[in-house]
Design a protein around this motif. Structure first.
Motif, PDB file in Angstrom:
ATOM      1  N   LEU A  59       0.833  -1.212   0.000  1.00 30.53           N
ATOM      2  CA  LEU A  59       0.000   0.000   0.000  1.00 30.53           C
ATOM      3  C   LEU A  59       0.866   1.259   0.000  1.00 30.53           C
ATOM      4  N   GLY A  60       1.976   1.205   0.752  1.00 32.35           N
ATOM      5  CA  GLY A  60       2.898   2.338   0.766  1.00 32.35           C
ATOM      6  C   GLY A  60       3.505   2.586  -0.604  1.00 32.35           C
ATOM      7  N   GLY A  63       0.739   4.098  -2.871  1.00 31.39           N
ATOM      8  CA  GLY A  63       0.473   5.482  -2.497  1.00 31.39           C
ATOM      9  C   GLY A  63       1.566   6.422  -2.968  1.00 31.39           C
ATOM     10  N   SER A  69      -4.245   9.622  -2.422  1.00 29.06           N
ATOM     11  CA  SER A  69      -4.715   9.213  -1.103  1.00 29.06           C
ATOM     12  C   SER A  69      -5.512   7.911  -1.219  1.00 29.06           C
ATOM     13  N   LEU A  70      -5.831   7.329  -0.085  1.00 27.77           N
ATOM     14  CA  LEU A  70      -6.645   6.121  -0.052  1.00 27.77           C
ATOM     15  C   LEU A  70      -7.967   6.310  -0.800  1.00 27.77           C
ATOM     16  N   LEU A  73      -7.477   6.565  -4.610  1.00 23.55           N
ATOM     17  CA  LEU A  73      -7.207   5.223  -5.106  1.00 23.55           C
ATOM     18  C   LEU A  73      -8.502   4.407  -5.163  1.00 23.55           C
ATOM     19  N   THR A 204      -2.375   3.609   4.979  1.00 23.20           N
ATOM     20  CA  THR A 204      -0.985   3.940   4.638  1.00 23.20           C
ATOM     21  C   THR A 204      -0.833   4.889   3.440  1.00 23.20           C
ATOM     22  N   PRO A 205      -1.590   4.710   2.334  1.00 16.25           N
ATOM     23  CA  PRO A 205      -1.406   5.613   1.187  1.00 16.25           C
ATOM     24  C   PRO A 205      -1.612   7.088   1.515  1.00 16.25           C
ATOM     25  N   ASN A 206      -2.439   7.394   2.528  1.00 18.26           N
ATOM     26  CA  ASN A 206      -2.674   8.799   2.887  1.00 18.26           C
ATOM     27  C   ASN A 206      -1.391   9.511   3.294  1.00 18.26           C
ATOM     28  N   ARG A 209       2.001   8.710   0.264  1.00 21.01           N
ATOM     29  CA  ARG A 209       1.956   9.498  -0.979  1.00 21.01           C
ATOM     30  C   ARG A 209       2.909  10.686  -0.931  1.00 21.01           C
ATOM     31  N   TYR A 336      -4.319  -1.505  -8.707  1.00 24.98           N
ATOM     32  CA  TYR A 336      -3.164  -0.745  -9.223  1.00 24.98           C
ATOM     33  C   TYR A 336      -2.326  -1.604 -10.176  1.00 24.98           C
TER      34      TYR A 336
END
Length: 398
Positions: A59-60, A63, A69-70, A73, A204-206, A209, A336
């Motif tokens: 996820l990291g 991002g 962001s989550l 996505l 995590t993506p929040n 990123r 993704y």
């Protein structure tokens, strides 16, 4: 997030490490210490940490590579309106943990200072809620400042207190762990490790990123999460062995380090709570088509006002909700890697709802909560992955 706004490696590491510093993870350390010997504890920690690291690391990477962001996505994976399900789940869960976190600070401090005075408790709740909401309101810059202050203090003071406690105990730490009931398997312990932070890890993506690139996003996430979570589990385990509690706060109080204990407890919760509120604000902004900052304020007010109720009534429900979020993260990762073109453009053609993705989350959550075999979050992710892949195959045939 444009490339010129990306943060350097150390800053990202501090933010992600601070994200994992949360007292609820110490509860897991207590459960593991009660059911495993020392080497079983280590094996469960390594196995659970590795699985959690793979999940959050992917996820990291996504991002950081996309800068999304989550919730952005989710629009590409679930559809424009389908993304509401992931936004609602993450927002609801993170507001819940925010409220629980505030109470986890205010209740023990009020008890130690004024014998559990309700008035003092609410004063502390309002002060803590206001401070944590303010830091989330101002975004990544204030999250960075809080992390740079809190992470070294919590890590150093907590570790020193843990070492002092072990030295005052009977025998080595291995001997003290040997008193456990042995009622927990290594797989069961690994499940606790994963479940302790899989809901936060889904967000995590929040934060990733803001990393320089996908590699930096993945590495900072995996390393920081493993170190931070491991530290929390050890704090909880030592607290269980030394004072029969579940928080390093109780250990430090027993060591006559009360004011340092308050500092460590407050900063420990703050570094996670501001991240949780930031995530909740982004989710609500996606659902209601509002700017993030007003939604952060709204989330903070709800979490603060409901904190005591959440603390006493909602932890069980939050654990159930935790099982609903891994399917979301799994579908984002698959979306993704299976449809990169949709993530490389600023204006992709969005579906209204991807029903296979939505079904994956719903069925994955049901299986994760009802199937009492293996590790709940992994069971949910497997079901979600199957649903999503079937959907992709069906869509390609069309």
């Amino acid at each position: 997030v444009p490339k010129w706004s990306r943060r350097r490696f150390v800053t990202m590491f501090m933010i992600m490490l601070g994200f994992t510093f949360f007292s609820a993870s110490m509860w897991v350390g207590q459960e593991m210490a009660a059911g495993l010997d020392f080497w079983g504890f280590i094996k469960a920690l390594l196995l659970g940490g590795a699985i959690l690291g793979i999940y959050t690391g992917l996820l990291g990477y996504v991002g950081a590579e996309t800068g999304l962001s989550l919730d952005l996505l989710s629009k590409r994976a679930f559809g424009e309106k389908g993304s509401y399900i992931s936004s609602a789940l993450t927002s609801f869960t993170q507001i819940g943990w925010f409220g629980v976190g505030i109470a986890m600070f205010a209740i023990p401090v009020a008890r130690e200072l004024f014998g559990g005075s309700t008035t003092v408790e609410w004063v502390l709740i309002l002060i803590a809620g206001a401070c944590m909401t303010a830091s989330a309101y101002f975004g990544i810059k204030s999250l960075t400042i809080i992390s740079y202050i809190a992470v070294p203090l919590v890590a150093i003071l907590g570790t020193v207190a843990m070492i002092m406690a072990v030295r005052q105990g009977d025998g080595t730490i291995v001997d003290q762990f040997a008193k456990s009931s042995g009622s927990l398997t290594i797989i069961g312990g690994a499940g606790l490790v994963i479940g302790s932070f899989v809901s936060g890890g889904t967000a995590t993506p929040n934060f990733a990123r803001f990393a320089k690139d996908g590699k930096a996003g993945a590495i900072t996430t995996v390393v920081a999460f493993f170190i931070g979570n491991s530290l929390m589990f050890f704090f909880g385990a030592v607290s269980s062995i030394f004072v029969g509690g579940n928080d390093i706060f109780e250990v430090m109080v027993r060591l006559n380090l009360f004011y340092l204990a308050v500092l460590v407890l407050g900063l420990n919760i703050w570094t996670t709570n501001d991240n949780a509120l930031y995530t909740a604000g982004l989710g609500l902004a996606n659902i209601f088509h509002q700017r993030k900052k007003p939604m952060v304020l709204l989330s903070g007010i709800i979490g603060t006002v409901a904190s005591v109720w959440l603390y006493y009534n909602f932890c069980g429900w939050l654990n159930i909700l935790n099982c609903t979020l891994p399917p979301v993260g799994m579908i984002l990762v698959l979306a993704y890697f299976m449809n990169k073109k949709d993530f490389e453009t600023d204006q992709p053609k969005l579906k209204t709802v991807d029903w296979f993705a939505v079904a994956g989350v719903i069925l994955g959550a049901i299986v994760a909560n009802l199937l009492h075999w293996g590790i709940a979050s992994i069971n949910g992710m497997v079901v979600a992955a199957v649903c999503y892949c079937v959907g992709q195959a069906v869509n390609k045939r069309k």
